[in-house]
Enzyme design. Structure first.
Site, PDB file in Angstrom:
ATOM      1  N   ASN A 207       0.878  -1.176   0.000  1.00 23.57           N
ATOM      2  CA  ASN A 207       0.000   0.000   0.000  1.00 23.57           C
ATOM      3  C   ASN A 207       0.909   1.217   0.000  1.00 23.57           C
ATOM      4  OD1 ASN A 207      -1.878   1.991   0.418  1.00 23.57           O
ATOM      5  ND2 ASN A 207      -2.291   1.447   2.557  1.00 23.57           N
TER       6      ASN A 207
ATOM      7  N   LYS B 259       0.160   4.332  -0.459  1.00 20.74           N
ATOM      8  CA  LYS B 259      -0.421   5.564   0.091  1.00 20.74           C
ATOM      9  C   LYS B 259      -0.118   6.746  -0.845  1.00 20.74           C
ATOM     10  CE  LYS B 259       0.032   3.341   4.528  1.00 20.74           C
ATOM     11  NZ  LYS B 259       0.103   3.427   5.978  1.00 20.74           N
TER      12      LYS B 259
ATOM     13  N   HIS C 138      -9.352   1.745   4.392  1.00 12.35           N
ATOM     14  CA  HIS C 138      -8.103   1.807   5.152  1.00 12.35           C
ATOM     15  C   HIS C 138      -8.301   2.739   6.352  1.00 12.35           C
ATOM     16  CE1 HIS C 138      -3.988   2.787   6.248  1.00 12.35           C
ATOM     17  NE2 HIS C 138      -3.671   1.624   5.715  1.00 12.35           N
TER      18      HIS C 138
ATOM     19  N   GLU D 157      -6.618   5.047   7.517  1.00 12.57           N
ATOM     20  CA  GLU D 157      -6.345   6.462   7.234  1.00 12.57           C
ATOM     21  C   GLU D 157      -7.550   7.119   6.567  1.00 12.57           C
ATOM     22  OE1 GLU D 157      -2.617   5.780   5.216  1.00 12.57           O
ATOM     23  OE2 GLU D 157      -1.790   5.116   7.134  1.00 12.57           O
TER      24      GLU D 157
ATOM     25  N   GLU E 273      -5.907  -4.807  10.224  1.00 13.26           N
ATOM     26  CA  GLU E 273      -4.779  -3.927  10.524  1.00 13.26           C
ATOM     27  C   GLU E 273      -5.017  -3.178  11.830  1.00 13.26           C
ATOM     28  OE1 GLU E 273      -2.543  -2.679   6.712  1.00 13.26           O
ATOM     29  OE2 GLU E 273      -4.345  -1.461   6.804  1.00 13.26           O
TER      30      GLU E 273
ATOM     31  N   GLY F 121       2.519   1.808  10.600  1.00  7.69           N
ATOM     32  CA  GLY F 121       3.541   2.842  10.475  1.00  7.69           C
ATOM     33  C   GLY F 121       4.282   3.139  11.782  1.00  7.69           C
TER      34      GLY F 121
ATOM     35  N   SER G 237       3.170  -2.717  10.152  1.00 14.42           N
ATOM     36  CA  SER G 237       4.614  -2.885  10.347  1.00 14.42           C
ATOM     37  C   SER G 237       5.132  -4.266   9.927  1.00 14.42           C
ATOM     38  CB  SER G 237       4.996  -2.562  11.795  1.00 14.42           C
ATOM     39  OG  SER G 237       4.669  -1.211  12.090  1.00 14.42           O
TER      40      SER G 237
HETATM   41  P1  PGA Z   1       2.848  -0.175   7.508  1.00 13.32           P
HETATM   42  O1  PGA Z   1       1.418   0.238   6.884  1.00 13.32           O
HETATM   43  O2  PGA Z   1       3.249  -1.477   6.890  1.00 13.32           O
HETATM   44  O3  PGA Z   1       3.760   0.955   7.134  1.00 13.32           O
HETATM   45  O4  PGA Z   1       2.636  -0.305   8.978  1.00 13.32           O
HETATM   46  C1  PGA Z   1       0.408  -0.729   6.691  1.00 13.32           C
HETATM   47  C2  PGA Z   1      -0.803  -0.112   6.058  1.00 13.32           C
HETATM   48  O5  PGA Z   1      -1.100   1.061   6.317  1.00 13.32           O
HETATM   49  O6  PGA Z   1      -1.502  -0.785   5.288  1.00 13.32           O
END
Ligand code: PGA
Length: 247
Positions: A9, A11, A91, A93, A163, A169, A209
């Site tokens: 992903n 983003k 997601h 976000e 998630e 992140g 992560s």
């Molecule tokens: P990350 O993000 O692997 O950087 O933790 C995962 C995601 O937002 O799908």
């Protein structure tokens, strides 16, 4: 048997030129052990699908209406025209920063299924909900609302990404026990809603992560069929290591 699916992903990262260079570098390392894909920004999707041979190209969002006065939005037919086959929906976000709610996410999932595209439907609890012991309830509630009124055969073909928001992140990945337990709850909720065939076929990803160092332990878990990967999907080197680790 469920074929694993690993999706990056990106983003709001990568220009068209960066997208093309990344995909050209990744294509030769792909293998049949899993489906591999990347979620790219809208602006890079045309170049992405033109460059990709085996890499699946996903959008990171869509609207549930096909056209109309929705400034700044992108519809499912627009994505289909570009050769996009998968779309990341809900997601955290998007839920947190853009106020997407379960009802509209359900409409997006329905529109994608109608278009025979694959939704990658994201769910997960906040840190406060985790600390309060509400994780299971959050998972079941988000699935009940977001995947309402679908057909079992359609759900069987979907991807669900669990998630935990506290792991996204942050570098603070969930232990494999937590990830397995939550992905098991996801599958159980699908069983409750849509029966055994849907539950046994739906692919459940863990996200938060994920990196080359921990991908193997997640993939060894019974209910984890893949990963949704942010940070570690941005560099050819780390994404290659992940691809090689799931051989
Ligand atoms: P990350 O993000 O692997 O950087 O933790 C995962 C995601 O937002 O799908």
């Amino acid at each position: 048997m469920r074929k694993p699916i690993i999706v990056g992903n990106w983003k709001m990262n990568k220009t068209c030129a960066e997208t093309v260079a990344f995909i050209e570098a990744i294509e030769p390392v792909l293998h049949d052990g899993a489906t591999f894909g990347v979620g790219a920004p809208f602006t890079a999707l045309k170049d992405a699908t033109a460059t990709a041979k085996n890499l699946v190209i996903a959008a990171e969002n869509c609207h549930y209406k096909d056209n109309g006065a929705y400034t700044g939005e992108v519809s499912v037919p627009m994505l289909q025209e570009l050769g996009v086959t998968h779309v990341i929906i809900g997601h955290s976000e998007r839920r947190q920063m853009f106020n997407e709610n379960d009802e509209e996410l359900n409409l997006k999932v329905k529109r994608l299924i109608e278009a025979e595209m694959t939704p990658i439907f994201c769910i997960g609890e906040t840190e406060a909900q985790y600390d309060a012991g509400e994780t299971e309830n959050v998972i079941r509630t988000q699935l009940a609302a977001g995947l309402k009124d679908l057909c079992p055969k359609c759900v069987a073909k979907m991807v669900i990404a669990y998630e935990p928001i506290w792991a996204i992140g942050t570098g603070k990945s969930a232990t494999k026990e937590i990830a397995q337990n939550c992905c098991h709850i996801v599958r159980d909720q699908i069983r409750v809603m849509y029966g055994d065939e849907a539950a046994d076929s739906v692919r459940v990803q863990y996200g938060g992560s994920v990196k080359p160092e921990n991908i193997k332990e997640y993939m060894a878990c019974e209910d984890i069929d893949g990963a949704l990967i942010g940070g570690a999907s941005l560099k050819v080197d780390s994404f290659t290591k992940i691809i090689e680790a799931v051989k």
